[in-house]
Scaffold this motif. Structure first.
Motif, PDB file in Angstrom:
ATOM      1  N   ASN A 209       0.818  -1.224   0.000  1.00 17.42           N
ATOM      2  CA  ASN A 209       0.000   0.000   0.000  1.00 17.42           C
ATOM      3  C   ASN A 209       0.851   1.274   0.000  1.00 17.42           C
ATOM      4  O   ASN A 209       0.746   2.103   0.924  1.00 17.42           O
ATOM      5  N   PRO A 210       1.702   1.462  -0.993  1.00 21.76           N
ATOM      6  CA  PRO A 210       2.549   2.664  -1.034  1.00 21.76           C
ATOM      7  C   PRO A 210       1.708   3.920  -1.182  1.00 21.76           C
ATOM      8  O   PRO A 210       0.697   3.928  -1.900  1.00 21.76           O
ATOM      9  N   ASN A 211       2.124   4.983  -0.523  1.00 22.60           N
ATOM     10  CA  ASN A 211       1.391   6.238  -0.665  1.00 22.60           C
ATOM     11  C   ASN A 211       1.695   6.878  -2.014  1.00 22.60           C
ATOM     12  O   ASN A 211       2.561   6.421  -2.760  1.00 22.60           O
ATOM     13  N   ARG A 212       0.992   7.936  -2.312  1.00 18.60           N
ATOM     14  CA  ARG A 212       1.102   8.564  -3.631  1.00 18.60           C
ATOM     15  C   ARG A 212       2.516   9.077  -3.899  1.00 18.60           C
ATOM     16  O   ARG A 212       3.019   8.964  -5.024  1.00 18.60           O
ATOM     17  N   GLN A 213       3.163   9.622  -2.883  1.00 18.11           N
ATOM     18  CA  GLN A 213       4.503  10.163  -3.073  1.00 18.11           C
ATOM     19  C   GLN A 213       5.494   9.065  -3.464  1.00 18.11           C
ATOM     20  O   GLN A 213       6.333   9.258  -4.347  1.00 18.11           O
ATOM     21  N   LEU A 214       5.371   7.912  -2.828  1.00 16.64           N
ATOM     22  CA  LEU A 214       6.259   6.791  -3.156  1.00 16.64           C
ATOM     23  C   LEU A 214       5.953   6.249  -4.549  1.00 16.64           C
ATOM     24  O   LEU A 214       6.863   5.878  -5.302  1.00 16.64           O
ATOM     25  N   GLN A 215       4.665   6.219  -4.906  1.00 18.77           N
ATOM     26  CA  GLN A 215       4.285   5.780  -6.251  1.00 18.77           C
ATOM     27  C   GLN A 215       4.894   6.702  -7.307  1.00 18.77           C
ATOM     28  O   GLN A 215       5.400   6.251  -8.343  1.00 18.77           O
ATOM     29  N   LEU A 216       4.856   7.996  -7.036  1.00 16.47           N
ATOM     30  CA  LEU A 216       5.412   8.969  -7.986  1.00 16.47           C
ATOM     31  C   LEU A 216       6.925   8.784  -8.136  1.00 16.47           C
ATOM     32  O   LEU A 216       7.455   8.860  -9.248  1.00 16.47           O
ATOM     33  N   LEU A 217       7.602   8.553  -7.019  1.00 18.44           N
ATOM     34  CA  LEU A 217       9.045   8.314  -7.082  1.00 18.44           C
ATOM     35  C   LEU A 217       9.342   7.100  -7.954  1.00 18.44           C
ATOM     36  O   LEU A 217      10.302   7.096  -8.732  1.00 18.44           O
ATOM     37  N   ALA A 218       8.506   6.074  -7.825  1.00 18.05           N
ATOM     38  CA  ALA A 218       8.713   4.834  -8.579  1.00 18.05           C
ATOM     39  C   ALA A 218       8.559   5.045 -10.077  1.00 18.05           C
ATOM     40  O   ALA A 218       9.442   4.667 -10.862  1.00 18.05           O
ATOM     41  N   VAL A 219       7.463   5.666 -10.500  1.00 22.59           N
ATOM     42  CA  VAL A 219       7.203   5.792 -11.938  1.00 22.59           C
ATOM     43  C   VAL A 219       8.091   6.837 -12.599  1.00 22.59           C
ATOM     44  O   VAL A 219       8.347   6.772 -13.810  1.00 22.59           O
ATOM     45  N   LYS A 220       8.576   7.790 -11.815  1.00 21.54           N
ATOM     46  CA  LYS A 220       9.498   8.770 -12.387  1.00 21.54           C
ATOM     47  C   LYS A 220      10.884   8.161 -12.594  1.00 21.54           C
ATOM     48  O   LYS A 220      11.635   8.596 -13.464  1.00 21.54           O
TER      49      LYS A 220
END
Length: 269
Positions: free
Chosen positions: A110-121
């Motif tokens: 359940n990663p938060n949005r900030q971690l998701q953004l770091l991943a896809v960037k």
């Protein structure tokens, strides 16, 4: 058996440690120095043994109970995929792993949005490891690479538009697609004309309507106009799309569209 024989056996194959009833400290240290994963055969390893095992391979972290923060950081620096072996990793550790590869998000619950953004960037295709990515994460992924669209089960319309604008080939990844959506994409990127699905047709009249709507604006995108002028799929001598591009710009284009057209034609010459 003589202790020196055991030492020689461990030196050749550290996993032999599993079958030695009462290995000495020397044997244990030798085993983990030769192969850190041999740590799994030591019930209560000393700090020195743990350090030696990690120094040999960061994957040894999986066999260290209650590892210190230093050990955890060392393991992640040794390989982002070691995040798999860490229970309830801190955000700091997750960020450290993501700084190496966006794919590390697959090991985060359940990663938060900030971690998701770091991943896809970091890696656009890391989005395939995110369940139901929110719109802002989808958009960030397709901005990095339009191919991210293929890994999103239910992309937002905005994500589709961003992908199509960045690369016309993205239209092939949009499913389902209907005539109205296709015409909208043509307003975003005229080169979509080259990738119209076989089962769908766009008439010259429909395309002219699209072009008139786009070109009449003073803030028309310069790239759009230049792509239109250079698009070989649209031409007055083309059997499929017999459109006189210069006349269309002259009749319906804004002053900006006309200036860009003239500049492009002069540049080509």
């Amino acid at each position: 058996m003589d202790q020196s024989k055991y030492i020689e056996m461990i030196r050749n194959n550290p996993y032999v440690l599993e079958h030695i009833a009462e290995p000495t400290e020397e044997m244990k240290l030798l085993a983990v120095r030769r192969n850190g994963l041999a740590l799994q055969y030591i019930p209560h390893p000393t700090r020195e043994m743990q350090e030696a095992a990690l120094a040999n391979t960061s994957r040894a972290i999986q066999f260290i109970k209650n590892p210190t923060t230093d050990f955890l950081v060392q393991a992640i620096r040794g390989g982002w995929n070691n995040l798999e072996y860490i229970q309830n990793p801190s955000d700091e550790l997750i960020r450290l792993a993501l700084s190496q590869s966006g794919w590390a998000i697959k090991y985060v619950q359940n990663p938060n949005r900030q971690l998701q953004l770091l991943a896809v960037k970091k890696n656009y295709d890391a989005i395939k490891y995110i369940n139901n990515p929110c719109p802002i994460v989808q958009e960030a992924a397709v901005k990095t690479n339009y191919e991210a669209l293929r890994y999103i089960h239910t992309p937002t319309h905005e994500a589709e538009c961003i992908a199509v604008k960045s690369n016309e080939q993205a239209v092939r990844l949009v499913r389902p697609i209907d005539k109205s959506k296709l015409l909208e994409f043509l307003k975003i990127n005229i080169l979509v004309i080259k990738y119209i699905p076989r089962e769908m047709t766009v008439s010259p009249h429909e395309l002219e309507q699209v072009l008139q709507e786009v070109l009449r604006h003073e803030d028309v995108d310069e790239k759009y106009v230049r792509d239109f002028i250079n698009c070989s799929a649209i031409d007055k001598n083309n059997e499929t799309m017999p459109i006189d591009k210069l006349m269309l710009v002259y009749q319906y284009g804004s002053d900006a569209a006309k200036r860009i057209t003239v500049d492009e034609k002069l540049r080509i010459k």
